[in-house]
Motif scaffolding. Sequence first.
Motif, PDB file in Angstrom:
ATOM      1  N   LEU A 150       1.055  -0.743  -0.470  1.00  0.00           N
ATOM      2  CA  LEU A 150       0.073  -0.040  -0.195  1.00  0.00           C
ATOM      3  C   LEU A 150       0.819   1.097  -0.207  1.00  0.00           C
ATOM      4  CD1 LEU A 150      -2.524   1.367   0.487  1.00  0.00           C
ATOM      5  CD2 LEU A 150      -2.632   0.677   2.965  1.00  0.00           C
ATOM      6  N   LEU A 151       2.192   1.178   0.778  1.00  0.00           N
ATOM      7  CA  LEU A 151       3.191   2.414   0.398  1.00  0.00           C
ATOM      8  C   LEU A 151       3.299   2.760  -0.528  1.00  0.00           C
ATOM      9  CD1 LEU A 151       3.885   3.893   2.809  1.00  0.00           C
ATOM     10  CD2 LEU A 151       6.459   2.416   1.900  1.00  0.00           C
ATOM     11  N   PHE A 152       3.001   2.001  -2.206  1.00  0.00           N
ATOM     12  CA  PHE A 152       3.256   2.609  -3.251  1.00  0.00           C
ATOM     13  C   PHE A 152       2.343   3.671  -4.099  1.00  0.00           C
ATOM     14  CE2 PHE A 152       5.946  -1.186  -3.508  1.00  0.00           C
ATOM     15  CZ  PHE A 152       6.920  -1.364  -4.296  1.00  0.00           C
ATOM     16  N   TYR A 153       0.742   3.223  -3.416  1.00  0.00           N
ATOM     17  CA  TYR A 153       0.701   4.189  -4.000  1.00  0.00           C
ATOM     18  C   TYR A 153      -0.354   4.955  -2.489  1.00  0.00           C
ATOM     19  CZ  TYR A 153      -1.850   0.028  -6.251  1.00  0.00           C
ATOM     20  OH  TYR A 153      -2.227  -0.650  -7.014  1.00  0.00           O
ATOM     21  N   ARG A 154       0.564   5.015  -1.622  1.00  0.00           N
ATOM     22  CA  ARG A 154       0.240   6.439   0.017  1.00  0.00           C
ATOM     23  C   ARG A 154       1.506   7.261  -0.985  1.00  0.00           C
ATOM     24  NH1 ARG A 154       0.770  10.309   1.878  1.00  0.00           N
ATOM     25  NH2 ARG A 154       0.858  10.388   4.894  1.00  0.00           N
ATOM     26  N   LEU A 155       2.417   6.687  -1.654  1.00  0.00           N
ATOM     27  CA  LEU A 155       4.048   7.971  -1.626  1.00  0.00           C
ATOM     28  C   LEU A 155       3.548   8.510  -2.832  1.00  0.00           C
ATOM     29  CD1 LEU A 155       6.790   5.822  -0.246  1.00  0.00           C
ATOM     30  CD2 LEU A 155       5.382   7.936   1.160  1.00  0.00           C
ATOM     31  N   PRO A 190      -0.676   6.061 -13.190  1.00  0.00           N
ATOM     32  CA  PRO A 190       0.293   5.201 -13.108  1.00  0.00           C
ATOM     33  C   PRO A 190      -0.272   3.799 -13.851  1.00  0.00           C
ATOM     34  CG  PRO A 190       0.416   6.082 -11.069  1.00  0.00           C
ATOM     35  CD  PRO A 190      -0.781   6.381 -11.522  1.00  0.00           C
ATOM     36  N   LEU A 191       0.514   2.846 -14.401  1.00  0.00           N
ATOM     37  CA  LEU A 191       0.202   1.498 -15.206  1.00  0.00           C
ATOM     38  C   LEU A 191       0.713   1.026 -13.872  1.00  0.00           C
ATOM     39  CD1 LEU A 191      -0.632   0.053 -17.340  1.00  0.00           C
ATOM     40  CD2 LEU A 191       1.636  -0.620 -17.874  1.00  0.00           C
ATOM     41  N   TRP A 192       0.861   0.802 -13.189  1.00  0.00           N
ATOM     42  CA  TRP A 192       1.460  -0.001 -11.895  1.00  0.00           C
ATOM     43  C   TRP A 192       0.675   0.139 -10.913  1.00  0.00           C
ATOM     44  CZ3 TRP A 192       1.747   2.110  -7.207  1.00  0.00           C
ATOM     45  CH2 TRP A 192       1.724   3.178  -6.866  1.00  0.00           C
ATOM     46  N   SER A 193       0.484   1.234 -10.821  1.00  0.00           N
ATOM     47  CA  SER A 193      -1.454   1.346  -9.864  1.00  0.00           C
ATOM     48  C   SER A 193      -2.651   0.108 -10.262  1.00  0.00           C
ATOM     49  CB  SER A 193      -1.492   2.277  -9.422  1.00  0.00           C
ATOM     50  OG  SER A 193      -2.636   3.456 -10.939  1.00  0.00           O
ATOM     51  N   ILE A 194      -2.920   0.368 -11.466  1.00  0.00           N
ATOM     52  CA  ILE A 194      -4.046  -0.567 -11.602  1.00  0.00           C
ATOM     53  C   ILE A 194      -3.321  -2.418 -11.926  1.00  0.00           C
ATOM     54  CG2 ILE A 194      -5.180  -1.291 -13.915  1.00  0.00           C
ATOM     55  CD1 ILE A 194      -5.920   1.398 -12.667  1.00  0.00           C
ATOM     56  N   ILE A 195      -1.569  -2.625 -12.572  1.00  0.00           N
ATOM     57  CA  ILE A 195      -1.564  -3.676 -12.681  1.00  0.00           C
ATOM     58  C   ILE A 195      -1.549  -4.316 -10.943  1.00  0.00           C
ATOM     59  CG2 ILE A 195       0.350  -4.974 -13.038  1.00  0.00           C
ATOM     60  CD1 ILE A 195       0.750  -3.627 -15.194  1.00  0.00           C
ATOM     61  N   GLY A 196      -1.200  -3.310 -10.268  1.00  0.00           N
ATOM     62  CA  GLY A 196      -0.985  -3.271  -8.625  1.00  0.00           C
ATOM     63  C   GLY A 196      -2.320  -4.560  -8.078  1.00  0.00           C
ATOM     64  N   GLY A 233       5.265  11.618 -11.815  1.00  0.00           N
ATOM     65  CA  GLY A 233       5.957  11.272 -13.048  1.00  0.00           C
ATOM     66  C   GLY A 233       6.650  10.172 -13.229  1.00  0.00           C
ATOM     67  N   ALA A 234       7.430   9.523 -12.236  1.00  0.00           N
ATOM     68  CA  ALA A 234       7.968   8.705 -12.309  1.00  0.00           C
ATOM     69  C   ALA A 234       7.961   7.320 -12.921  1.00  0.00           C
ATOM     70  CB  ALA A 234       8.295   7.596 -10.612  1.00  0.00           C
ATOM     71  N   ARG A 235       9.378   6.413 -13.834  1.00  0.00           N
ATOM     72  CA  ARG A 235       8.686   6.198 -14.676  1.00  0.00           C
ATOM     73  C   ARG A 235       8.335   4.507 -13.998  1.00  0.00           C
ATOM     74  NH1 ARG A 235      12.476   6.604 -19.944  1.00  0.00           N
ATOM     75  NH2 ARG A 235      11.266   4.739 -20.312  1.00  0.00           N
ATOM     76  N   TYR A 236       7.622   3.821 -14.902  1.00  0.00           N
ATOM     77  CA  TYR A 236       7.682   2.497 -14.732  1.00  0.00           C
ATOM     78  C   TYR A 236       7.891   1.381 -15.306  1.00  0.00           C
ATOM     79  CZ  TYR A 236       6.520   3.586  -9.620  1.00  0.00           C
ATOM     80  OH  TYR A 236       6.726   3.737  -7.663  1.00  0.00           O
ATOM     81  N   THR A 237       8.709   0.393 -15.213  1.00  0.00           N
ATOM     82  CA  THR A 237       9.499  -0.461 -16.343  1.00  0.00           C
ATOM     83  C   THR A 237       8.622  -1.803 -16.453  1.00  0.00           C
ATOM     84  OG1 THR A 237      11.162  -0.718 -15.230  1.00  0.00           O
ATOM     85  CG2 THR A 237      11.554   1.307 -16.577  1.00  0.00           C
ATOM     86  N   PHE A 238       8.495  -2.150 -17.681  1.00  0.00           N
ATOM     87  CA  PHE A 238       7.596  -3.720 -17.582  1.00  0.00           C
ATOM     88  C   PHE A 238       8.262  -4.089 -16.807  1.00  0.00           C
ATOM     89  CE2 PHE A 238       7.738  -8.032 -18.959  1.00  0.00           C
ATOM     90  CZ  PHE A 238       6.039  -7.656 -19.110  1.00  0.00           C
ATOM     91  N   PRO A 239       9.460  -4.421 -15.690  1.00  0.00           N
ATOM     92  CA  PRO A 239       9.769  -5.343 -14.473  1.00  0.00           C
ATOM     93  C   PRO A 239       9.109  -4.156 -13.435  1.00  0.00           C
ATOM     94  CG  PRO A 239      11.336  -5.449 -15.722  1.00  0.00           C
ATOM     95  CD  PRO A 239      10.955  -3.758 -16.420  1.00  0.00           C
ATOM     96  N   LYS A 240       9.445  -3.388 -12.970  1.00  0.00           N
ATOM     97  CA  LYS A 240       8.712  -2.975 -12.207  1.00  0.00           C
ATOM     98  C   LYS A 240       7.684  -2.911 -12.215  1.00  0.00           C
ATOM     99  CE  LYS A 240      12.804   0.600 -11.255  1.00  0.00           C
ATOM    100  NZ  LYS A 240      12.339   2.026 -11.230  1.00  0.00           N
ATOM    101  N   CYS A 241       6.879  -3.333 -13.517  1.00  0.00           N
ATOM    102  CA  CYS A 241       5.097  -3.856 -13.145  1.00  0.00           C
ATOM    103  C   CYS A 241       5.150  -5.035 -13.126  1.00  0.00           C
ATOM    104  CB  CYS A 241       4.752  -3.071 -14.670  1.00  0.00           C
ATOM    105  SG  CYS A 241       4.411  -1.110 -14.949  1.00  0.00           S
ATOM    106  N   ILE A 242       5.931  -5.673 -13.081  1.00  0.00           N
ATOM    107  CA  ILE A 242       5.157  -6.919 -12.984  1.00  0.00           C
ATOM    108  C   ILE A 242       6.357  -7.845 -12.136  1.00  0.00           C
ATOM    109  CG2 ILE A 242       6.410  -9.694 -14.000  1.00  0.00           C
ATOM    110  CD1 ILE A 242       4.686  -8.826 -15.832  1.00  0.00           C
ATOM    111  N   GLY A 243       6.602  -7.200 -10.692  1.00  0.00           N
ATOM    112  CA  GLY A 243       7.687  -6.978  -9.943  1.00  0.00           C
ATOM    113  C   GLY A 243       6.182  -6.809  -8.700  1.00  0.00           C
ATOM    114  N   ILE A 244       5.039  -5.931  -9.311  1.00  0.00           N
ATOM    115  CA  ILE A 244       4.126  -4.776  -8.416  1.00  0.00           C
ATOM    116  C   ILE A 244       2.861  -6.770  -7.927  1.00  0.00           C
ATOM    117  CG2 ILE A 244       3.457  -3.215  -9.301  1.00  0.00           C
ATOM    118  CD1 ILE A 244       2.983  -1.604  -7.357  1.00  0.00           C
TER     119      ILE A 244
END
Length: 463
Positions: free
Chosen positions: A183-188, A241-247, A193-204
């Motif tokens: 949840l800290l990813f969403y809180r912070l 951010p894409l990572w928020s939906i994927i997460g 505009g931080a970039r989240y690459t494909f590996p980072k999206c897979i990680g989350i």
Amino acid sequence: MYFSILLNKFSDFIRKILYFLDDITTSFTRDKKRIVLFLSLVAFIFGCGALILNLKTPMVLDDFAYSSAVRYNTGFLQTVLDIVDFQYNHYFGWGGRTIAHVIAQLLLWVNPLIADVLNSLAYVLYAFLIYYHIIGRGKHSIGLLVLVNSLVWIVQPNIGETLLWLTGSANYLWCTVIILLFLLFYRLYNNNGARYTFPKCIGIFILGIITGWTNENTVTGLIIIVILFILYYKANRWKIPLWSIIGLIGLVIGYIILIKAPGNIVRSTTIGDEFPVPLSRVMLNFIAYTKETVKTLGSLNLLGLICLILLLSNSQDKVLNKKIVFLYLTYLIGALVSVYVMIFSPQFPPRAWFGLVTFNIISLGIIFNSLNSQIVVLRRIKQSVVLFSVLLFTALYIEGFFDVNRINNIWNERKEIIEKNSASQTPCIFENLESRSKFGTSDTEFLAPAISAYYETPIDIVY
């Protein structure tokens, strides 16, 4: 006359403490190294407190069952593969909390001293995660970290079964650490505009699955909190951010894996729970859990409401106030959702309140930390709350230490009797052990078979 003198001395003592708090606050906040040092000192003190109780807490309850693996006739745990085999059978035969029970079995598999140290470190991490959910990207506060640690021990309803008992801590403390970390990813996030690459999206995404697979009612509240954060981004015209939906997708997948485990139905049938819960029971649960919410969280939320009124009365920054109120309500809603989803469950033990109480501590902390310490009255209120919480924590901890120590002594006596009787297979009969505080763990009806299998000796508990 004597009472008046005593009262004056006590007032002077409190006044000196408040002045001291003023001194360390103004001096330490100007030096980053000293801030880190003092925060580390606070963490060390409370971490040592947790370690002392962990060392005193013996193997209890499900620790025996998850150590021996006799439930599935696979013998004692020898390797990690034994844990994998156990959890496969467990998922289909008892319940879906695979993540929690893998952690539990790893803790039970390693040296007990290492397990106690790891469990204490997990507590320190848990307290820091609460702290960072409160401050976000804001300034550090020594008093806030003290308050967070104190509130955990004061407000959590069953410390013995959520922070100290290894299997219980794996289910609640460790799983809540995973939840707060995710949840800290969403809180912070602040639209930086931080970039989240494909590996980072897979990680989350993977972290989301693991997080959703932890704890039923807490994850239900977590899903709502994550959705509210995404809606907040949209309402403020931030880039979602894409990572928020994927997460979130990973979180839901993990949650489905958790609640759809075939073992959940098997367990309900075995212990005689009525499932699905009839409507009449749902209504009774709603009333009962509302009462319990007021009892457990009433004081916490009354203090939060007072802090909210003080904040809105003394701050003219409408944009900042809007953000603070959103954060306060978001975590509070998550806590309440985690309560009321349980009206559809046959059981709601006190230890299952751990995650939602955590959300509620964060909601209070956000409002409390936002009070302007430059205003003398508000600074005195904040210092007084911290001071009172420390005094209450100290009293509860002392009571808990003696209770845990008593229980540890009884278990040492039990082990001596078991060792003497094991050679002749003479049955061991023990009186039911009841905890005197929320720091201890009592015997349950499931203990005798598990401990008998673990020690390979007939054992019975007399109630």
